[in-house]
Design a protein around this motif. Structure first.
Motif, PDB file in Angstrom:
ATOM      1  N   LEU A 207      34.247 -58.235  44.986  1.00 38.72           N
ATOM      2  CA  LEU A 207      34.529 -56.925  44.364  1.00 38.72           C
ATOM      3  C   LEU A 207      33.036 -56.334  43.669  1.00 38.72           C
ATOM      4  O   LEU A 207      32.230 -57.096  43.493  1.00 38.72           O
ATOM      5  N   ARG A 208      32.953 -54.983  43.577  1.00 37.56           N
ATOM      6  CA  ARG A 208      31.913 -54.330  42.903  1.00 37.56           C
ATOM      7  C   ARG A 208      32.085 -54.430  41.580  1.00 37.56           C
ATOM      8  O   ARG A 208      33.414 -53.653  41.172  1.00 37.56           O
ATOM      9  N   ALA A 209      31.245 -54.589  40.672  1.00 39.94           N
ATOM     10  CA  ALA A 209      31.682 -54.590  39.411  1.00 39.94           C
ATOM     11  C   ALA A 209      30.374 -54.206  38.478  1.00 39.94           C
ATOM     12  O   ALA A 209      29.176 -54.587  39.091  1.00 39.94           O
ATOM     13  N   PHE A 210      30.420 -53.666  37.392  1.00 42.48           N
ATOM     14  CA  PHE A 210      29.395 -53.256  36.542  1.00 42.48           C
ATOM     15  C   PHE A 210      29.372 -54.392  35.426  1.00 42.48           C
ATOM     16  O   PHE A 210      30.276 -54.548  34.651  1.00 42.48           O
ATOM     17  N   ASP A 211      28.413 -55.099  35.366  1.00 43.05           N
ATOM     18  CA  ASP A 211      28.040 -56.119  34.292  1.00 43.05           C
ATOM     19  C   ASP A 211      27.428 -55.391  32.949  1.00 43.05           C
ATOM     20  O   ASP A 211      26.245 -55.094  33.175  1.00 43.05           O
ATOM     21  N   ARG A 212      27.931 -55.441  32.000  1.00 42.32           N
ATOM     22  CA  ARG A 212      27.718 -54.593  30.893  1.00 42.32           C
ATOM     23  C   ARG A 212      26.662 -55.234  30.263  1.00 42.32           C
ATOM     24  O   ARG A 212      25.594 -54.799  29.945  1.00 42.32           O
ATOM     25  N   GLU A 213      26.630 -56.730  30.271  1.00 41.23           N
ATOM     26  CA  GLU A 213      25.488 -57.648  29.736  1.00 41.23           C
ATOM     27  C   GLU A 213      24.125 -57.406  30.352  1.00 41.23           C
ATOM     28  O   GLU A 213      23.281 -57.081  29.748  1.00 41.23           O
ATOM     29  N   LEU A 214      24.202 -57.281  31.666  1.00 43.15           N
ATOM     30  CA  LEU A 214      22.994 -57.193  32.514  1.00 43.15           C
ATOM     31  C   LEU A 214      22.711 -55.676  32.690  1.00 43.15           C
ATOM     32  O   LEU A 214      21.308 -55.254  32.916  1.00 43.15           O
ATOM     33  N   GLY A 215      23.649 -54.796  32.600  1.00 41.81           N
ATOM     34  CA  GLY A 215      23.262 -53.349  32.493  1.00 41.81           C
ATOM     35  C   GLY A 215      23.123 -53.005  34.033  1.00 41.81           C
ATOM     36  O   GLY A 215      22.484 -51.941  34.346  1.00 41.81           O
ATOM     37  N   ARG A 216      23.714 -53.739  34.965  1.00 42.14           N
ATOM     38  CA  ARG A 216      23.626 -53.258  36.366  1.00 42.14           C
ATOM     39  C   ARG A 216      25.015 -53.731  37.289  1.00 42.14           C
ATOM     40  O   ARG A 216      25.616 -54.339  36.639  1.00 42.14           O
ATOM     41  N   GLU A 217      25.054 -53.247  38.502  1.00 40.60           N
ATOM     42  CA  GLU A 217      26.292 -53.483  39.358  1.00 40.60           C
ATOM     43  C   GLU A 217      25.914 -54.762  39.853  1.00 40.60           C
ATOM     44  O   GLU A 217      24.796 -55.149  40.583  1.00 40.60           O
ATOM     45  N   VAL A 218      26.887 -55.534  40.328  1.00 39.17           N
ATOM     46  CA  VAL A 218      26.818 -56.786  41.024  1.00 39.17           C
ATOM     47  C   VAL A 218      28.063 -56.678  42.059  1.00 39.17           C
ATOM     48  O   VAL A 218      28.812 -56.194  41.669  1.00 39.17           O
TER      49      VAL A 218
END
Length: 192
Positions: free
Chosen positions: A26-37
């Motif tokens: 899945l494409r997800a935004f990692d709020r902790e890292l501040g980027r898409e993963v």
């Protein structure tokens, strides 16, 4: 596909990237890292699948190379098991070749990609790891960068003279892999 309970606080789901026999990406935004993963999870997790996912991550978490997808974090609990990795913006190797205008252009694309793939596979082997499922759909072309991904069948080599039990995709499997035992030569066969 909803994320496992409690995970939504850190990750914002942004769509499916792909699915295979080993899981869903899945494409997800990692709020902790501040980027898409890219987030890889198993849709129907049982003990065997969870152990396989953990093993895949642990085998390769510290193997860093520009032609291997970078793994970030493993998340495992009673109700979830997934990991995050670098999100690539490219196309699969099949798509990359299909976009070539003629056979000469396709050959040129293969020739240009080979040194990067060889370098990535050699790095895996130097880390005593076999990929075991090298095929066009497990190779991404992101601009000029060629990246090997989906280590779902990756296995540790236990010694130079020992073979690992293996699997893979039938069309790309070396004969010895079909018999359930393969060494580094099986990955080179699959690349060919």
């Amino acid at each position: 596909m909803p994320l496992p309970a409690g995970i939504g606080a850190r990750f914002e789901l942004r769509g499916a990237l792909g699915a295979g026999s080993m899981g869903v990406v899945l494409r997800a935004f990692d709020r902790e890292l501040g980027r898409e993963v890219a987030l890889k999870t198993l849709p129907d997790r049982g003990l065997e699948e969870t152990l396989h996912l953990k093993a895949e991550f642990r085998l390769l978490a510290n193997v860093l190379h520009p032609n291997l997808v970078e793994l970030f974090e493993l998340f495992s609990g009673d109700e979830h098991c997934f990991f995050t990795m670098e999100l690539l913006a490219g196309v699969t190797f099949d798509q990359h070749l299909a976009a070539a205008v003629d056979i000469d252009a396709r050959v040129a694309r293969v020739v240009a990609a080979l040194p990067q793939l060889v370098s990535g596979i050699a790095t895996l082997h130097a880390a005593d790891t076999l990929h075991c499922d090298i095929k066009p759909s497990n190779i991404m072309v992101d601009g000029a960068r060629v990246v090997l991904l989906d280590f779902g069948l990756a296995q540790r080599l236990w010694g130079a003279d020992q073979a690992a039990e293996s699997g893979g995709t039938w069309d790309y499997m070396a004969p010895e892999a079909v018999w359930g035992r393969a060494g580094p030569a099986a990955d080179w066969y699959s690349l060919g």
